[in-house]
Design a protein around this motif. Structure first.
Motif, mmCIF file in Angstrom:
data_model
loop_
_atom_site.group_PDB
_atom_site.id
_atom_site.type_symbol
_atom_site.label_atom_id
_atom_site.label_comp_id
_atom_site.label_asym_id
_atom_site.label_seq_id
_atom_site.Cartn_x
_atom_site.Cartn_y
_atom_site.Cartn_z
ATOM 1 N N HIS A 210 43.548 4.827 -74.830
ATOM 2 C CA HIS A 210 44.453 4.179 -73.894
ATOM 3 C C HIS A 210 44.753 5.202 -72.609
ATOM 4 O O HIS A 210 45.532 5.042 -71.935
ATOM 5 C CB HIS A 210 45.524 3.599 -74.300
ATOM 6 N N SER A 211 44.651 6.644 -72.904
ATOM 7 C CA SER A 211 44.936 7.644 -72.303
ATOM 8 C C SER A 211 43.670 7.909 -71.222
ATOM 9 O O SER A 211 42.509 7.718 -71.604
ATOM 10 C CB SER A 211 45.229 8.816 -73.042
ATOM 11 N N VAL A 212 44.327 8.482 -70.332
ATOM 12 C CA VAL A 212 43.304 8.901 -69.168
ATOM 13 C C VAL A 212 42.555 10.018 -69.523
ATOM 14 O O VAL A 212 41.452 10.487 -69.104
ATOM 15 C CB VAL A 212 43.764 8.923 -67.688
ATOM 16 N N LEU A 213 43.188 11.148 -70.001
ATOM 17 C CA LEU A 213 42.604 12.076 -70.666
ATOM 18 C C LEU A 213 43.317 12.711 -71.947
ATOM 19 O O LEU A 213 44.508 12.773 -71.939
ATOM 20 C CB LEU A 213 42.938 13.349 -69.491
ATOM 21 N N LEU B 71 38.190 7.482 -62.637
ATOM 22 C CA LEU B 71 39.547 7.384 -62.924
ATOM 23 C C LEU B 71 39.863 5.762 -62.488
ATOM 24 O O LEU B 71 40.771 5.206 -63.142
ATOM 25 C CB LEU B 71 40.432 8.200 -62.032
ATOM 26 N N PHE B 72 39.114 5.300 -61.620
ATOM 27 C CA PHE B 72 39.501 3.725 -61.295
ATOM 28 C C PHE B 72 39.211 2.870 -62.553
ATOM 29 O O PHE B 72 39.890 2.181 -63.027
ATOM 30 C CB PHE B 72 38.460 3.459 -60.046
ATOM 31 N N LEU B 73 37.905 3.225 -63.036
ATOM 32 C CA LEU B 73 37.590 2.252 -64.150
ATOM 33 C C LEU B 73 38.321 2.211 -65.393
ATOM 34 O O LEU B 73 38.462 1.567 -66.200
ATOM 35 C CB LEU B 73 35.924 2.732 -64.645
ATOM 36 N N LEU C 131 44.705 -1.986 -66.915
ATOM 37 C CA LEU C 131 45.398 -3.182 -66.514
ATOM 38 C C LEU C 131 44.767 -4.578 -67.105
ATOM 39 O O LEU C 131 45.561 -5.487 -67.130
ATOM 40 C CB LEU C 131 44.884 -3.141 -64.866
ATOM 41 N N VAL C 132 43.579 -4.772 -67.456
ATOM 42 C CA VAL C 132 43.433 -5.671 -67.994
ATOM 43 C C VAL C 132 43.406 -5.947 -69.707
ATOM 44 O O VAL C 132 42.838 -6.904 -70.235
ATOM 45 C CB VAL C 132 41.735 -6.114 -67.759
ATOM 46 N N GLY C 133 43.728 -4.981 -70.281
ATOM 47 C CA GLY C 133 44.052 -4.526 -71.492
ATOM 48 C C GLY C 133 42.845 -4.658 -72.576
ATOM 49 O O GLY C 133 42.705 -5.135 -73.624
ATOM 50 N N ARG C 134 41.676 -3.793 -71.969
ATOM 51 C CA ARG C 134 40.565 -3.549 -72.745
ATOM 52 C C ARG C 134 40.244 -2.136 -72.929
ATOM 53 O O ARG C 134 40.753 -1.247 -72.248
ATOM 54 C CB ARG C 134 39.411 -4.206 -72.001
ATOM 55 N N THR C 135 39.686 -1.769 -74.100
ATOM 56 C CA THR C 135 39.509 -0.479 -74.336
ATOM 57 C C THR C 135 37.804 -0.177 -73.888
ATOM 58 O O THR C 135 37.439 1.169 -74.230
ATOM 59 C CB THR C 135 39.788 -0.093 -75.742
ATOM 60 N N SER C 136 37.164 -1.191 -73.800
ATOM 61 C CA SER C 136 35.590 -0.997 -73.393
ATOM 62 C C SER C 136 35.043 -1.994 -72.433
ATOM 63 O O SER C 136 35.720 -3.063 -72.339
ATOM 64 C CB SER C 136 34.849 -1.171 -74.698
ATOM 65 N N LEU C 137 34.083 -1.664 -71.566
ATOM 66 C CA LEU C 137 33.756 -2.565 -70.433
ATOM 67 C C LEU C 137 32.115 -2.587 -70.694
ATOM 68 O O LEU C 137 31.593 -1.590 -71.148
ATOM 69 C CB LEU C 137 33.766 -2.072 -69.114
ATOM 70 N N CYS C 138 31.573 -3.713 -70.694
ATOM 71 C CA CYS C 138 30.060 -3.846 -70.846
ATOM 72 C C CYS C 138 29.691 -4.408 -69.444
ATOM 73 O O CYS C 138 30.334 -4.970 -68.767
ATOM 74 C CB CYS C 138 29.514 -4.849 -71.981
ATOM 75 N N GLN D 48 37.061 3.579 -73.214
ATOM 76 C CA GLN D 48 37.948 4.647 -72.579
ATOM 77 C C GLN D 48 37.641 6.036 -73.066
ATOM 78 O O GLN D 48 37.903 7.015 -72.293
ATOM 79 C CB GLN D 48 39.324 4.046 -73.141
ATOM 80 N N ARG D 49 37.181 6.328 -74.108
ATOM 81 C CA ARG D 49 36.812 7.542 -74.924
ATOM 82 C C ARG D 49 35.961 8.363 -73.712
ATOM 83 O O ARG D 49 35.996 9.462 -73.615
ATOM 84 C CB ARG D 49 36.527 7.487 -76.143
ATOM 85 N N ASP D 50 34.891 7.678 -73.299
ATOM 86 C CA ASP D 50 33.777 8.283 -72.625
ATOM 87 C C ASP D 50 34.414 8.770 -71.240
ATOM 88 O O ASP D 50 33.745 9.618 -70.811
ATOM 89 C CB ASP D 50 32.824 7.307 -72.429
#
Length: 1114
Positions: free
Chosen positions: A42-45, A569-571, A577-584, A621-623
């Motif tokens: 959940h962190s940006v860095l 940063l945007f992604l 904001l959408v409560g997800r930790t991964s996007l496909c 998020q980790r990537d």
């Protein structure tokens, strides 16, 4: 205390937990928040600090907004924080917040300060790092208060605000124009850069760089503008700039449409005739409608992209207008000169504009469409010289290493020197390292058929604007979102995705100074099980915890290219904001390609999973915390063989480097599918430039290859992996219209003919083992055939020995010993007339309807001609050394095309795993790029490259022309045996049951060395490849017990062994073996067993009948 700071990734968590538990005294996790894994998600860095011994002495997780419940759930606290940060002068979007801070009780100030400094260097737009303590009167670790001091307190809300400004941690850099007297101080700065960034430390010829005081002459020369950076009056850096008047080189070699070709219409140029006529008609129409001068001014204001001239720091403080009606991803467009003059005479917009009115869109988007239509109509009539350049260039840039992270401080003063220019550009050679300065730039894409001699970076002045924010869209934003989408809003599919995301509160906008500059649509519901059925989801996760990830599907992303460098940063904020930790992201032909492929990771398909209609990309998020160094070397791969594709995939998955200039040239009918099919099968190819053509010439001196259409492609590294082809008597099956097909294409060819059009007779020619598979195919379709071959290959002799062991060798068709010498068109009865020479030297003729080639394959004639003409050593195959390098150090070879030189035994590379060879090629290419950039010392002159060590098993699986029999054989490399034999010091287990032969070779260390199945029952090549290399402990029985089994085949293909063949277990095994476990076999086995057990527990639904491997008695 020496401290090193790095990004904390999933693989570091085990060490973090270990060091926190064993070496820290009362470690202070101030926020007492969620687990470390959730902090990473959940962190940006996320950062960790290590001491000289490698022990972790600090952990920091940062986010863009406070997420603690006592802040997010209290509007009063949130409002107080916003008002306080604003009062202190920090705009929204310029602050990072501490999510988690774990620090040692003692000596924690230095690690924390270095981590904060690292965070500032990673995000140039961030001006402060803060934390808010609610209902806490003190910080548990004094280092927090020392590095991040308290700045405000609210008695009413019982909260404290702590904040550290960038200037308090990073040295204050002052940028000013250079003076002649700076010469002596600049000399060591420039010299220090020459070894790392020679391209940017090279003085122009006009100042006579070889003579004394060249830097002074550079400063005095009016053609150049020189800036210097100072820290406490000491010069630490310099930048040399020059206006660019001739853009032809850049416009010819790069796709600059998204940057408006770095130019605008010249003020003195007359408009094209079509535009002039249209303008006159519009003026007449305005007069007739009585709209008068006010309407004309309003129209001009709509069509203008930038109101007035923004100069100096005013550009960053006041902002600017983004082009109205622009296409998705287009930047702000400069005004036509006439419009600018009318505005100045009218309301005086520009310097006098109100700060609160920055970045306004027009309510009428028709002007943007009209302007675009006018431009398209008149584009052909506008001469190139009638457009003015909007660019200036960075010609030199030098910065001392300790201040390299503050290189961006040069950019605003640089734009101040060129108030009429919107773009800053810079070029580097392909082999150069890329300085941190260019992290704020966008890499321009080269034209498909032009691999330019340099790399171009482009930056728009508006990218310096700092108040970049991310929020969920509301329905009130809808019209502004449509304006950003431009023509894409007419795409029904795109519009449906945007509307669906808006309805589900999953449409996210990025804005700058109140104007939307990016939008992302997400579908929150994703069937992970369905994705995992077709794709190897664990491949992108280091910890195999993908089931815990909360996936969302990115369905649309449009972003103004000015802010493209903010994409990661945007992604990250989209996920939050959408409560997800991964996007496909699912890429298919029916969906517009979102501009995400440079940050998303391609996910490989599962073996045998079938078609699903799309390829998959994933980002978690980790990537986002990972930063790869750009590698701009032009790597040109010729041949879409398994080896070539493996090489490209390995380069793209390199954890340290981002290869930006990969090209694949493949000819039609190269034994692979066409380019479109390749791209749909391999997701990573979407990040590769694909060209369908044949290479006809290699120019080693100029480092170019020429295609059959005359196109010249420049390269830094050329990789030849084109493979070999079926050819005989000067004839290849790709030539002419005669019915001649290679063995690999027989099934597809017969399937395309239909039942009524099958040939009545065929000749199978060749001694490769594929011939047996062709005979079985012809038997299955009822086609009569003749089998002829001048000799048999070692692999075919291996098959014949296995058939003999099974006592079916007498039932296999034997090849007539004949050599094919000619192919001609046949008579009316038969399509082909063939000429042979028998083994006794007599001639023979035969007629047939179809010729199937399974003979010894040869190098493609085009490639052979290139090798011969360019004097590259060729001895039946392309000769390479242990690094897969030819006699030209810039040309590599692999796959079936190549062989090792006699110094390495002269082995054919086709006897090893193509995928493994491709990965080794990628490693050697990476090493060469590092040596070229200076990141790795040069190879010793005259030294012999070490011989590569191959580990991956090799084998084959074919049908036999006898009662549906199939043979599958896998062994350690190389593949060259002519019979199945016991491994040295080991045993060969053998069973024969119901006509099914099975052998299992186990070496002296108890590791499976070979597997062979032959009989009427089907067997999987991929599964057999998994078995080879496994310790026999995986097989659930001791070696002695395995020897007593009635049928090895039945046992090894039983449902209990499903987990052995799963992708999850393979990844787990690689992960465990990579941890550097103790060498004792018992300990290694125990660790792996426990890992397998835990994996099966987690994935029990996949393996309901799995029996745990035997764990005792070894």
């Amino acid at each position: 205390m020496e401290v090193k700071v790095g990004v904390c990734e999933a693989g570091d968590l085990a060490k973090v937990v270990k060091d926190i538990g064993s070496t820290w005294e009362n470690a202070a996790n101030f926020f007492e928040c969620d687990s470390l894994e959730e902090a990473l998600d959940h962190s940006v860095l996320s950062l960790h600090a290590t001491d000289a011994s490698g022990n972790i002495v600090g952990l920091l997780a940062l986010e863009v907004a406070p997420s603690m419940e006592d802040i997010t759930g209290n509007e009063a606290v949130g409002g107080w924080i916003a008002s306080e940060t604003s009062a202190l002068g920090y705009a929204r979007g310029t602050t990072l917040w501490l999510r988690l801070a774990c620090l040692a009780k003692k000596d924690a100030e230095r690690p924390l300060r270095e981590m904060v400094k690292f965070a500032f260097s990673r995000f140039a737009h961030i001006q402060c790092i803060a934390l808010c303590a609610v209902n806490k009167d003190y910080l548990p670790n004094k280092a927090l208060g020392m590095v991040i001091p308290k700045v405000s307190k609210s008695e009413e809300n019982s909260c404290l605000l702590y904040l550290v400004d960038r200037a308090d941690v990073c040295p204050r850099v002052v940028v000013r124009p250079a003076k002649v007297e700076d010469h002596d101080d600049l000399v060591p700065v420039v010299r220090g850069m020459r070894s790392k960034f020679p391209d940017l430390a090279e003085l122009p010829d006009s100042v006579k760089p070889g003579e004394e005081f060249a830097l002074a002459r550079l400063i005095e020369n009016d053609s150049w503008k020189v800036l210097v950076a100072t820290v406490e009056r000491e010069i630490v850096g310099m930048m040399c700039l020059q206006e660019v008047s001739d853009l032809s080189h850049y416009q010819e070699n790069f796709d600059l449409e998204m940057f408006d070709n770095l130019s605008t219409y010249a003020e003195e140029a007359e408009p094209p005739p079509q535009q002039q006529q249209q303008k006159e008609e519009e003026e007449v129409e305005v007069e007739e409608n009585g709209e008068g001068e006010g309407a004309a001014e309003g129209e001009v204001e709509e069509e203008g992209g930038v109101e007035g001239e923004v100069e100096g720091e005013k550009a960053a403080e006041d902002g600017a207008e983004v082009a109205e009606g622009a296409e998705p991803g287009a930047q702000a467009q400069p005004q036509e000169p006439e419009a600018a003059e009318e505005e100045e005479e009218g309301d005086g917009a520009g310097e006098g504009a109100d700060e609160e009115e920055d970045f306004e869109f027009t309510d009428d988007d028709a002007s943007g469409e009209d302007e675009k239509a006018k431009a398209e109509e008149g584009e052909a009539g506008v001469a190139e010289h009638s457009r003015d350049s909007l660019a200036f260039a960075v010609k030199m840039f030098c910065m001392m290493d300790e201040y390299a992270d503050q290189a961006a401080d040069f950019l605003q003063p640089a734009f101040d020197l060129f108030p009429g220019k919107d773009y800053c550009i810079a070029t580097l050679s392909h082999g150069s390292r890329v300085p941190s300065l260019f992290s704020n730039f966008t890499l321009a894409q080269g034209e498909t058929h032009k691999l330019s001699s340099d790399v171009l970076y482009v930056m728009h002045r508006y990218s310096l604007l700092r108040d970049f924010e991310t929020e969920l869209c509301s329905k009130g934003d809808y019209n502004e979102v449509l304006e950003l989408l431009g023509e894409l809003s007419e795409d029904q599919g795109m519009l449906e995705q945007v509307n669906a995301a808006l309805d589900k509160n999953a449409l996210v906008k990025a804005s700058c100074q109140g104007q939307i500059v990016g939008v992302c649509a997400v579908c929150p519901e994703v069937e992970v099980a369905e994705l995992n059925a077709h794709f190897q989801l664990p491949a992108f996760s280091e910890t195999l915890q993908y089931r815990k990830y909360n996936f969302g599907e990115l369905t649309a992303l449009v972003m103004n290219p000015v802010f493209a460098y903010q994409k990661k940063l945007f992604l990250g904020q989209v996920m939050r904001l959408v409560g997800r930790t991964s996007l496909c992201f699912k890429l298919d032909e029916a969906k517009p390609v979102a501009d995400v492929l440079d940050v998303f990771e391609p996910v490989p398909r599962r073996r045998g999973a079938g078609e699903c209609g799309h390829v998959l990309f994933v980002l978690n998020q980790r990537d986002l915390c990972r930063e790869k160094d750009p590698a701009n070397a032009r790597v040109l791969v010729v041949g879409a063989s398994s080896c070539g594709l493996s090489c490209l995939e390995s380069l793209l998955r390199n954890p340290q480097y981002q290869f930006t200039n990969l090209t694949l040239v493949t000819s039609e009918g190269e034994g692979r599918a066409d380019v479109a099919s390749l791209a749909s099968e391999h997701a990573f190819l979407s990040q590769v430039r694909l060209i369908t053509s044949s290479v006809v010439e290699v120019d080693r001196e100029d480092k170019q290859v020429f295609l059959e259409d005359g196109t010249a492609l420049s390269y830094d590294i050329l990789v030849l992996t084109s493979g070999v082809k079926d050819q005989v008597a000067g004839f290849s099956p790709q030539e002419g219209d005669l019915p001649v097909v290679p063995a690999a294409s027989l099934a597809a060819h017969l399937g395309s003919l239909g039942e009524g059009a099958l040939p009545s007779h065929a000749v199978v020619y060749g001694g490769r083992v594929e011939a047996f598979d062709c005979l079985a195919e012809l038997d299955a379709r009822g086609v009569e055939y003749t089998f002829a071959a001048p000799e048999t290959s070692p692999t075919m002799r291996l098959v014949e020995s296995v058939a003999k062991d099974l006592k079916i060798d007498g039932k296999l068709r034997k090849a007539s010993r004949m050599t094919l010498t000619g192919i001609e068109r046949g008579t009316k009865e038969r399509a082909l007339s063939l000429s042979f020479v028998n083994s006794d030297g007599t001639a023979a003729e035969a007629e047939t309807d179809l010729l199937v080639l399974a003979h010894t394959q040869n190098v493609d004639p085009h490639i052979f001609g290139c090798l011969n003409d360019s004097s590259i050593v060729y001895d039946g195959r392309l000769v390479v050394n242990g690094d897969f390098c030819t006699t030209d150090e810039d040309i590599f070879g692999g796959g079936t095309l190549a062989k090792f030189s006699r110094l390495y035994g002269g082995l054919a590379i086709e006897d090893f795993s193509s995928q493994e060879v491709g990965r080794m090629l990628a490693e050697n290419i990476t090493a060469k790029c590092e040596r070229a950039s200076g990141a790795r010392p040069p190879a010793p002159i005259g030294g012999l490259a070490p011989a590569p060590v191959f580990k991956e098993p090799v084998g084959f699986s074919y049908r036999l022309p006898h009662e549906g029999h199939q043979i599958t054989y896998v062994a350690r490399p190389p593949l060259g045996l002519t019979e199945v034999v016991p491994p040295e010091g080991g045993v060969l287990l053998r069973t024969e049951h119901e006509g099914q032969l099975a052998t299992l070779g186990i070496d002296a260390n108890g590791v499976v060395s070979s597997v062979c199945f032959c009989g009427p029952k089907p067997s999987s090549l991929s599964r057999c490849q998994v078995l080879v290399g496994l310790h026999s402990a995986y097989l659930g029985k001791k070696s002695a017990e395995l020897d007593k089994l009635e049928c090895l085949y039945t046992y090894l293909t039983g449902s209990w062994a499903d987990a052995l063949y799963s992708d999850q277990v393979l990844l787990l095994r690689k992960l465990i073996l990579a941890q550097g476990l103790p060498k004792r076999q018992t300990k290694l086995r125990e660790t792996i067993q426990q890992g397998v057990l835990e994996l099966v527990k987690e994935n029990v639904q996949d393996f309901p009948k799995y029996t745990l491997p035997y764990t005792g008695g070894y």
